[in-house]
Design an enzyme around this catalytic site. Sequence first.
Site, PDB file in Angstrom:
ATOM      1  N   LYS A 166       4.632   8.844   8.890  1.00 44.65           N
ATOM      2  CA  LYS A 166       4.427   8.206  10.203  1.00 44.65           C
ATOM      3  C   LYS A 166       5.450   8.634  11.268  1.00 44.65           C
ATOM      4  O   LYS A 166       5.298   9.713  11.829  1.00 44.65           O
ATOM      5  CB  LYS A 166       4.315   6.692  10.030  1.00 44.65           C
ATOM      6  CG  LYS A 166       3.093   6.358   9.146  1.00 44.65           C
ATOM      7  CD  LYS A 166       2.612   4.942   9.152  1.00 44.65           C
ATOM      8  CE  LYS A 166       1.245   4.853   8.494  1.00 44.65           C
ATOM      9  NZ  LYS A 166       1.199   4.192   7.203  1.00 44.65           N
ATOM     10  N   ASP A 186       9.239   2.832  -0.431  1.00 45.42           N
ATOM     11  CA  ASP A 186       8.223   3.435   0.426  1.00 45.42           C
ATOM     12  C   ASP A 186       8.533   3.004   1.857  1.00 45.42           C
ATOM     13  O   ASP A 186       8.179   1.902   2.284  1.00 45.42           O
ATOM     14  CB  ASP A 186       6.825   2.986  -0.008  1.00 45.42           C
ATOM     15  CG  ASP A 186       5.735   3.603   0.850  1.00 45.42           C
ATOM     16  OD1 ASP A 186       6.066   4.175   1.916  1.00 45.42           O
ATOM     17  OD2 ASP A 186       4.556   3.506   0.469  1.00 45.42           O
ATOM     18  N   TYR A 225       0.861  -1.185   0.000  1.00 55.00           N
ATOM     19  CA  TYR A 225       0.000   0.000   0.000  1.00 55.00           C
ATOM     20  C   TYR A 225       0.891   1.227   0.000  1.00 55.00           C
ATOM     21  O   TYR A 225       1.860   1.300   0.743  1.00 55.00           O
ATOM     22  CB  TYR A 225      -0.890   0.002   1.247  1.00 55.00           C
ATOM     23  CG  TYR A 225      -1.727   1.253   1.424  1.00 55.00           C
ATOM     24  CD1 TYR A 225      -2.813   1.524   0.592  1.00 55.00           C
ATOM     25  CD2 TYR A 225      -1.438   2.167   2.446  1.00 55.00           C
ATOM     26  CE1 TYR A 225      -3.584   2.665   0.768  1.00 55.00           C
ATOM     27  CE2 TYR A 225      -2.213   3.309   2.625  1.00 55.00           C
ATOM     28  CZ  TYR A 225      -3.281   3.554   1.791  1.00 55.00           C
ATOM     29  OH  TYR A 225      -4.046   4.681   1.957  1.00 55.00           O
TER      30      TYR A 225
END
Length: 427
Positions: free
Chosen positions: A266, A238, A143
């Site tokens: 994050k 990522d 994702y």
Amino acid sequence: MSKTRSNYFPQACKVIPGGVNSPVRAWKSVGGRPVFVSHAKGSKIFDVSGKEYIDYVLSWGPLILGHAHSKVTADVCNKAKKGTSFGAPTPAETQMAKLISEAIPSMELIRMTSSGTEATMTAIRLARGFTGRDMIAKFDGCYHGHSDSLLIKAGSGVATFGIPGSPGIPADLARLTLSLPYNDIDTLQKAIETYGSRLAAIIVEPVAGNMGVVPPRNGFLDKLRKLTAQYSIVLIFDEVITGFRFTFGGYQNLTEVKPDLTCLGKIIGGGLPVGAIGGRKEIMEKLAPTGDIYQAGTLSGNPLAMSAGLTTLNILKTKKNSFLKLDEKTNRLCKEMQDLFSAKGIAVCINCVYSMFTIFFQTGPVYDLDTAQKSDTMMFARFFHGMLKNGIWLAPSQFEAGFLSFAHTQKDIDKTIDSCSKTLRNL
Ligand SMILES: *Cc1c(COP(=O)(O)O)cnc(C)c1O
């Protein structure tokens, strides 16, 4: 359950689609009404009725220092008093870029965004603009946020052009995204031999965290680096989850493989909305205003987000050697839970990578999306609700990662194992 607690969700549903601002929070895959949160501190999260849980979601990864870390909150409060956004550069943004670049040397230049989604979306645009090619490739089960080119599902077959992962994404755009099975070196090689000269970028989670935790197989990332270099394809890591999760740096610091571009989010926001993209200077310089590839953000480099992020990273820098202890704690938790499941005769495959873990309800091994999907999601849902009742806050889906923080104590681990044992008695 108090009346007020049971009322929050129906009230939310009247004014918010599905009652939530991010779909997984609605508990659709485990059933029941989502618990509403009142506050959190350290390893604990409290619901609106006052019940305490040990939290293994940690806002889906960012809170590696635990909730409401005293220094992080103090610094954010002090900053807020001095103005919350200026729309002009501040020194903190340079400090942030410097700190990240020192920790992750492949990120020579860095642009801050307000979310991981913006970072990956920008990475794709940048790769397309830099190479002059339109196609990209990603891996099934990874994702990368919800931008159109990346919210793509695999079609049937081993290497397929993507199909839209959601209505609203044009099929014509989805066809530019090639979807490949994770950890499958042969398919990767064949796909690149066929499409390599048309691919602008390949984006990958170096450790997958969004189909449950799935580590890269030996040689997978290595091969990916070799092939992308050979065909002048921009390799994008990522590291929105993995950045600063395993070490003071990215997963790339633990391997020989270095990407051209890296996306972060994050943890580097310390619990505030943040993302970052960085990489090779010659590529990053193509971004406006040095280059002509456009990217912008009203709140990018926001002073509160920089404050929470800088304080978090500076604390993590002093904890360089404690990451190992965090990993050991996670390992012990996983091992003891595995023993409980074995004693009970319930098949689980626990993937534990540093301080991330997923308990897959199946015999395993789980090494890609297809194998992850063999899990017994009904059994997971029962386990989830049992654990919740016994004071343990897990992600409400089989296909998510669990996280530990530096605030989790041995006592927390003991209590979790005890709750697991109680839960299994009634499973
Ligand atoms: C969370 C996540 C994103 C998206 O970040 P947002 O801040 O939610 O937009 C991108 N990539 C990975 C690997 C993620 O886990």
